[in-house]
Structures are given as C-alpha cells and as structure tokens.
Design a protein around this motif. Sequence first.
Motif, PDB file in Angstrom:
ATOM      1  N   LEU B 171       0.856  -1.194   0.000  1.00 22.55           N
ATOM      2  CA  LEU B 171       0.000   0.000   0.000  1.00 22.55           C
ATOM      3  C   LEU B 171       0.886   1.236   0.000  1.00 22.55           C
ATOM      4  O   LEU B 171       1.882   1.297   0.717  1.00 22.55           O
ATOM      5  N   ASP B 172       0.498   2.221  -0.784  1.00 22.56           N
ATOM      6  CA  ASP B 172       1.263   3.469  -0.836  1.00 22.56           C
ATOM      7  C   ASP B 172       1.223   4.168   0.520  1.00 22.56           C
ATOM      8  O   ASP B 172       0.158   4.355   1.107  1.00 22.56           O
ATOM      9  N   LYS B 173       2.420   4.577   0.994  1.00 17.58           N
ATOM     10  CA  LYS B 173       2.488   5.162   2.340  1.00 17.58           C
ATOM     11  C   LYS B 173       1.725   6.478   2.443  1.00 17.58           C
ATOM     12  O   LYS B 173       0.955   6.693   3.383  1.00 17.58           O
ATOM     13  N   ALA B 174       1.962   7.346   1.470  1.00 19.68           N
ATOM     14  CA  ALA B 174       1.339   8.670   1.540  1.00 19.68           C
ATOM     15  C   ALA B 174      -0.184   8.564   1.478  1.00 19.68           C
ATOM     16  O   ALA B 174      -0.893   9.173   2.268  1.00 19.68           O
ATOM     17  N   SER B 175      -0.680   7.757   0.529  1.00 21.78           N
ATOM     18  CA  SER B 175      -2.128   7.626   0.382  1.00 21.78           C
ATOM     19  C   SER B 175      -2.731   6.980   1.618  1.00 21.78           C
ATOM     20  O   SER B 175      -3.786   7.391   2.107  1.00 21.78           O
ATOM     21  N   PHE B 176      -2.037   5.985   2.135  1.00 24.20           N
ATOM     22  CA  PHE B 176      -2.519   5.302   3.329  1.00 24.20           C
ATOM     23  C   PHE B 176      -2.679   6.303   4.464  1.00 24.20           C
ATOM     24  O   PHE B 176      -3.725   6.372   5.112  1.00 24.20           O
ATOM     25  N   ARG B 177      -1.632   7.083   4.671  1.00 24.31           N
ATOM     26  CA  ARG B 177      -1.665   8.101   5.715  1.00 24.31           C
ATOM     27  C   ARG B 177      -2.887   9.002   5.544  1.00 24.31           C
ATOM     28  O   ARG B 177      -3.645   9.228   6.493  1.00 24.31           O
ATOM     29  N   HIS B 178      -3.047   9.494   4.327  1.00 25.87           N
ATOM     30  CA  HIS B 178      -4.187  10.342   4.037  1.00 25.87           C
ATOM     31  C   HIS B 178      -5.503   9.707   4.443  1.00 25.87           C
ATOM     32  O   HIS B 178      -6.266  10.264   5.221  1.00 25.87           O
ATOM     33  N   LYS B 179      -5.733   8.543   3.868  1.00 22.73           N
ATOM     34  CA  LYS B 179      -7.022   7.903   4.070  1.00 22.73           C
ATOM     35  C   LYS B 179      -7.307   7.651   5.545  1.00 22.73           C
ATOM     36  O   LYS B 179      -8.402   7.893   6.033  1.00 22.73           O
ATOM     37  N   ILE B 180      -6.300   7.189   6.250  1.00 23.32           N
ATOM     38  CA  ILE B 180      -6.504   6.907   7.670  1.00 23.32           C
ATOM     39  C   ILE B 180      -6.829   8.192   8.441  1.00 23.32           C
ATOM     40  O   ILE B 180      -7.800   8.251   9.194  1.00 23.32           O
ATOM     41  N   LEU B 181      -6.030   9.220   8.220  1.00 20.15           N
ATOM     42  CA  LEU B 181      -6.217  10.444   9.001  1.00 20.15           C
ATOM     43  C   LEU B 181      -7.547  11.120   8.677  1.00 20.15           C
ATOM     44  O   LEU B 181      -8.198  11.680   9.547  1.00 20.15           O
ATOM     45  N   GLU B 182      -7.927  11.049   7.396  1.00 17.82           N
ATOM     46  CA  GLU B 182      -9.210  11.590   6.972  1.00 17.82           C
ATOM     47  C   GLU B 182     -10.379  11.051   7.813  1.00 17.82           C
ATOM     48  O   GLU B 182     -11.321  11.757   8.120  1.00 17.82           O
TER      49      GLU B 182
END
Lengths: 218, 218
Positions: B171-182
């Motif tokens: 899983l892409d780190k940046a996108s993962f971070r985004h989705k989770i924090l959102e």
Amino acid sequence: METDPKPLVMVDAALFTIRNQQLCLILSRRKEPPFEGAFALSGGFVHVQEDSDTEMAARRVIRHKIGFDAPYLEQLFTFSGAARDPRGWSVSIAYYALIPWALVEGNSSISTFPVEEVPALPFDHGQIVAKAVERLRGKATYSSLPIFLLPAEFTMNDLHQIYEQTIGTRLDKASFRHKILEQDIIEPITGHFRVGAHRPAQFYRLSSKALTPFERKI
Amino acid sequence: METDPKPLVMVDAALFTIRNQQLCLILSRRKEPPFEGAFALSGGFVHVQEDSDTEMAARRVIRHKIGFDAPYLEQLFTFSGAARDPRGWSVSIAYYALIPWALVEGNSSISTFPVEEVPALPFDHGQIVAKAVERLRGKATYSSLPIFLLPAEFTMNDLHQIYEQTIGTRLDKASFRHKILEQDIIEPITGHFRVGAHRPAQFYRLSSKALTPFERKI
DNA sequence: ATTGTTATTTGCAAATTACATTTAAGTATG
DNA sequence: CATACTTAAATGTAATTTGCAAATAACAAT
C-alpha cells in the motif's frame, strides 16, 4: 463424550425478490405451533439422516416452499440462545436467497412484503430479516449480487433499478452503465430489444465469463 | 416435537495475531481425543446451561485458552455435516478473533504459525482457517479492523505494516496516511514519539470518536 | 413531419488514488 | 562539531475514477 442436553438445530431462510420495483421479502403463514398462523420465514429442523449439511437442509426447506432451488443462496448468520424459540435452547443457521419474481408469481402459499413494511415476526425472525437486508445491501455495493433478482434477460434499466432498490440510494445512470460494462459480467443479446413507444432498450444476459458473477466487483 | 437424533453443537475459534510483522494463527495442541496431541483451533461444545448463546460459548473457549477476552471477536461461518468430526454429525459455529501479540507473548500453551505456513489441521479446521483469512483480508480492505491487532499505542508505520500484512499487498504510504487520518479513527498522542537512530515517529491511539471503529470505512 | 418519451453516448469538472520526490528530525561516526 | 545515514512525514503532480449535465438516437403516436 457429551451427556449434556443438546440444543435444537434448525435452519431459517429469508427469501428476497423484487416485485413492482420494490425489494420484498417472501413470507408464509406457519402451519404448526408455535405461532401457528403467523407470517414467518421458511424454516425447519435439520435432519441428520437426510441433510448432508445445513446448506442442504436450507435448500430442502426452500424447495419445499417454492418448488425449486433458489438461484442464489448464501449462509447469513447463526442465531442462538434460550429465548429465541419457546421450545428451548436452539441454534438457527440462517440463510438468505434471491429469487426473480417471475419464478414465484402465482404461488398461492406465499405473500410478499416490501422490506420496509414487514410485519412483526415470531421467534427472532425480525432480527434475521434485519441482518439479511443489511448483508444484501452491503454486498450490492461492491458485487454483482442483485443480478440474481432478475430473470435471464433484462435491460440496463432493469438492472439499474434493481441496484437502486437493493442499495436504497440513487445511482448515476451513466456511471452505473460504465462500471457494469467494464466488468464484463453481462453481455448484450445482439438483435434483441425491448420495444415500446420510445427508443428500444438493449437486452442483456449474464456473461459467459461471469460464471460466478458474485465474486466480481461492480 | 423432534425425536430425531440431534447433531453435536460446538464452537471453534481462529485466533489471529501479528508476530514479527507476520499475520499468524494461534494454535495449541489438543489435550483429548480425537486427534489428541495435534495442533488445532480452540474449540469446545456449547453448554446449554452456562452459555447464553454461541458467542458466549466462543468467549468462554477463548478465555479458557488465553486467559482474557479477545479485543475483537466476530462470527465467521457455521460448518456442518457428518464428515467433519469422527464423533458424528455435527455443527460448528466458527468465530475469529484478533489479538495483539503483546497480550499473549509468553503464554506457554500456545504456538503461532504464519498463516501461509499453517500445518495440516484435524477436523475441518483447515477450511475454517482458509475462510477466516479470506474474511479478514476482505474486511481489512474496506474497514479499520486490523487496528485490533495492535497495542493501544502505535505509530503510523506500525499500522501501515499491519495493513499490508493482513491484506497481503503493498500500500502506498502517503495515500494510506491520508485515508486513515481523513477518517478520524485514530488520533496522535501529542508529545509522544518513538525514538531511534532517525526521525522520531508519532504515536497514535484509537480516536475517542471511533468507539466502533469497525463500522468506519478506511 | 412533428412531438413525446425513453435509451444511450459524450464531455468535462471534481474528487480520489498512485507515484515520485522533497523536507524534517533524529542518531552514529570520525 | 560537521557529516553521513536512516526513517518519518509532507508535498506535488500525473493518472484514474466518479458525479453531473447535456446532447444525441430511436422509436411510437399524432
């Protein structure tokens, strides 16, 4: 081994169909106590001698009710406890099935109720229904399950309506069309159109590639 | 009422944990026949007197095995038939649970196996495991389930790894971070960082809003 | 031929996701 | 103490997906 009292083991089935563009539940009146005469799900005890497993028991029960096997059958959840049946501590392996209306239309022993207008039900059948609706709606959003509510031949609009009904929300027509066609789960029946006082609609059928359409994503 | 022979009714539980960044199954050796000495899932008969329902039976079995309630427990599927247990026609209501490794580390009565290296199992436990892994992977892709495999405090990387492990893909780190924090399912613990020979990582915990994080989409 | 009605396609804005890169913040080393 | 090294976190942009609106197509009825 075990000498404890054993629970009663039964299966119950929530049968769905679409009638008048509405997602409906197929119920019938109980012919025996308890709750004789009340509307309820189709159900019965598991018969160790004749049923190879509980899915076969569920199929037997459904076949007994509608006369044939449901196009789609899936185990839903197992309910249990002392309170759910007056006869004692019981386990019910609940299933749900999808059935095109055309196949059961005219069967006098069944009644249909839109899922939002289901009457109070005996046992814990209300809970079973709630869970079945939830599961169906959930799966409809990411799989091609609702196709099993349609007859073999259907138009894009039929399909679109079925999806809106089962999911319970509005879906964009153009996007829906895109997504469905992308997935190759259905194919047009060349030369076959529904006629009427307007542009004819293309008929589709389940794609030959989509043997197990249920696994495909919408 | 019923005079037919009744099936045996039992529960089995597939316990998952993450050990050394690997999704593992917790197994233990059977202490009684049949299959005495073999690695198997935790299981036992449903006791009509003490268990209010099968979920309570599953909890009892798990508590007996690890000493406490699993942070996450969900009914998986009900298996049945004459072949699955040599003692006769049986029904097993299978559950799966998620347990942070820290909670069971040191328990001498259990063993862990990466899910890809699980040995052959007695009964139909192999099937149960396969279905449990499938369910867990499926839910991990659209829910925040894997959080229950982590301890109360964790870094974004911990979470990221857990997801990759359970889903089985990168899983892409940046996108993962985004989705989770959102989604507001986790919140940073201000001032708390994991130190090391590099930039410190922020610690997070389950957000207070995410009381039932499982219902949230990732 | 014209109108009405539904089916189907097209185009584009908005949102989402994937991928690549940069910046930040510490420790370890000489 | 400056430099290298490593991992965390943020940023930017291309590619893809989705949502919305409009245009076009095909027929029956008038």
